[in-house]
Design an enzyme around this catalytic site. Structure first.
Site, PDB file in Angstrom:
ATOM      1  N   GLU A 175      -8.364  -0.597  -4.813  1.00 47.77           N
ATOM      2  CA  GLU A 175      -8.233   0.376  -3.718  1.00 47.77           C
ATOM      3  C   GLU A 175      -9.581   0.657  -3.048  1.00 47.77           C
ATOM      4  O   GLU A 175     -10.348   1.501  -3.510  1.00 47.77           O
ATOM      5  CB  GLU A 175      -7.634   1.697  -4.237  1.00 47.77           C
ATOM      6  CG  GLU A 175      -7.482   2.730  -3.121  1.00 47.77           C
ATOM      7  CD  GLU A 175      -6.895   4.066  -3.567  1.00 47.77           C
ATOM      8  OE1 GLU A 175      -6.683   4.268  -4.778  1.00 47.77           O
ATOM      9  OE2 GLU A 175      -6.653   4.909  -2.697  1.00 47.77           O
ATOM     10  N   LYS A 217      -4.623  -1.946  -2.383  1.00 50.24           N
ATOM     11  CA  LYS A 217      -4.191  -0.625  -1.878  1.00 50.24           C
ATOM     12  C   LYS A 217      -5.172  -0.175  -0.794  1.00 50.24           C
ATOM     13  O   LYS A 217      -6.179   0.474  -1.088  1.00 50.24           O
ATOM     14  CB  LYS A 217      -4.146   0.372  -3.047  1.00 50.24           C
ATOM     15  CG  LYS A 217      -3.838   1.800  -2.607  1.00 50.24           C
ATOM     16  CD  LYS A 217      -3.405   2.670  -3.774  1.00 50.24           C
ATOM     17  CE  LYS A 217      -3.255   4.106  -3.353  1.00 50.24           C
ATOM     18  NZ  LYS A 217      -2.534   4.943  -4.310  1.00 50.24           N
TER      19      LYS A 217
HETATM   20  P1  13P Z   1      -2.713   9.600  -0.838  1.00 51.85           P
HETATM   21  O1  13P Z   1      -1.471   8.811  -0.500  1.00 51.85           O
HETATM   22  O2  13P Z   1      -2.486  11.076  -0.909  1.00 51.85           O
HETATM   23  O3  13P Z   1      -3.882   9.197   0.031  1.00 51.85           O
HETATM   24  O4  13P Z   1      -3.113   9.211  -2.320  1.00 51.85           O
HETATM   25  C1  13P Z   1      -3.113   7.891  -2.678  1.00 51.85           C
HETATM   26  C2  13P Z   1      -4.140   7.641  -3.681  1.00 51.85           C
HETATM   27  O5  13P Z   1      -3.834   7.220  -4.773  1.00 51.85           O
HETATM   28  C3  13P Z   1      -5.536   7.898  -3.341  1.00 51.85           C
HETATM   29  O6  13P Z   1      -6.367   7.339  -4.308  1.00 51.85           O
END
Ligand code: 13P
Length: 336
Positions: A175, A217
């Site tokens: 991510e 992600k």
């Molecule tokens: P949000 O969808 O609230 O941005 O959270 C996703 C997430 O895992 C952030 O690390």
């Protein structure tokens, strides 16, 4: 098909998405505080257990990302939380980074930590039932940011994390979040997100990661939250798809977007158009935190004993997100 690829596909296929319920205790305290509920381990568990035991889990949720506290907790009937999640057919996952810290020799940039002792922690999480993990690197746009130093440091950490996770038989969620805070344009978001994602994959490849056992992600391509030049959902979808097409290797099976501060409806509408216009072979789904939980949390805070109504709201949101992950969502469905 490798075992890791099978796990990744189980999490994101057939319109299923990921429930990101891995808020740290600090973040969860802010979320609960905002709706007037005290943030105790019991209350954090209560809300999460309501979500994880909802009917919709079977149909819509392929994976749940947990925080360390939650993976070690037990349900009211004595099951472990990973057992509860697995019983609905979803895969238990765990956030394994230890947070974004100030990056030395940079101005107000962050580097995500957590590599020390990670191999041992991963073994423990695997025994507790986790089969995928999450690590978030965070970047902001503006004043020469993100710097090359921040991009390099975070992608290096994401790659070393991924290698350890795959060694332990789990799927890493990679991510790299480019934040929507600021007044930057959508094109700046496009350029910076492309640079960050390309660098991450360069590092992942250098670290010999099996890309078929990775889920990316990312953020969607949006104008900054303070920008006066917002773009339409249709444009968001085209720019997001183009960015990913140009920067993600084709071996990666799927992409699960974060919601990043978009409203529930915005995130759903954008995901829907991304899927309608998707001309890549990547599965495009959701890994939402706020955009899946916000309304349910608000409702629950009014009466924390009202499980049914909280689940009704969560079920609806998850259903809408899964429709969007198949390009079948419409605003009319929201009111049905
Ligand atoms: P949000 O969808 O609230 O941005 O959270 C996703 C997430 O895992 C952030 O690390």
């Amino acid at each position: 098909m490798t075992e890791l690829n099978k796990i990744a596909l189980k999490i994101i296929s057939k319109g299923k998405g990921i429930l990101a319920a891995d808020e740290s205790n600090g973040t969860m305290s802010k979320r609960l505080g905002a709706v007037g509920v005290s943030s105790t381990p019991e209350n954090r568990l209560k809300f999460r257990e309501i979500l994880f035991s909802s009917d919709i889990m079977n149909e819509c949720i392929g994976g749940v990302i947990l925080f360390d506290e939650t993976i070690n907790q037990f349900t009211s009937s004595g099951k472990t939380i990973p057992e509860l999640i697995s019983s609905s057919g979803a895969v238990p996952g765990i956030k394994v980074d230890t947070g974004a810290k100030d990056l030395a020799n940079s101005t107000k940039e962050k580097v995500t930590e957590g590599l020390d002792g990670l191999r041992e922690r991963l073994k423990k999480y695997y025994q507790l039932g986790a089969r995928f993990t999450k690590w978030r690197g965070v970047f902001s746009i503006g004043n020469e940011k993100p710097s090359e130093l921040a991009i390099h440091s975070n992608s290096h950490a994401l790659a070393r994390y991924s290698a350890l996770v795959q060694e332990c038989g789990m799927v890493p969620i990679v991510e790299p979040e480019v934040l929507m805070d600021g007044d930057h344009s959508a094109d700046e978001c496009y350029n910076k997100t492309s640079e960050v994602i390309k660098k991450c994959f360069e590092q992942l490849i250098f670290n010999k990661i099996d890309l078929s056992g990775v889920i990316l992600k990312p953020n969607m391509i949006l104008a900054g939250s303070l920008s006066k030049n917002k773009i339409s959902s249709e444009e968001i979808s085209h720019k997001t798809i183009q960015c990913l097409k140009n920067s993600v290797p084709t071996e990666v099976p799927g992409i699960a977007f974060l919601s990043g501060g978009q409203s529930e409806i915005e995130a759903t509408e954008n995901l829907n158009l991304i899927n309608k216009n998707n001309n890549t072979k990547f599965i495009m789904t959701y890994s939402f935190g706020r955009a899946l939980q916000q309304s349910a949390l608000k409702k629950w805070s009014k009466n924390i004993k009202d499980i049914e109504e909280t689940q009704r709201i969560f079920n609806h949101r998850a259903k809408m997100c899964t429709s969007a992950a198949q390009g079948k969502w419409s605003s009319e469905l929201e009111n049905k």
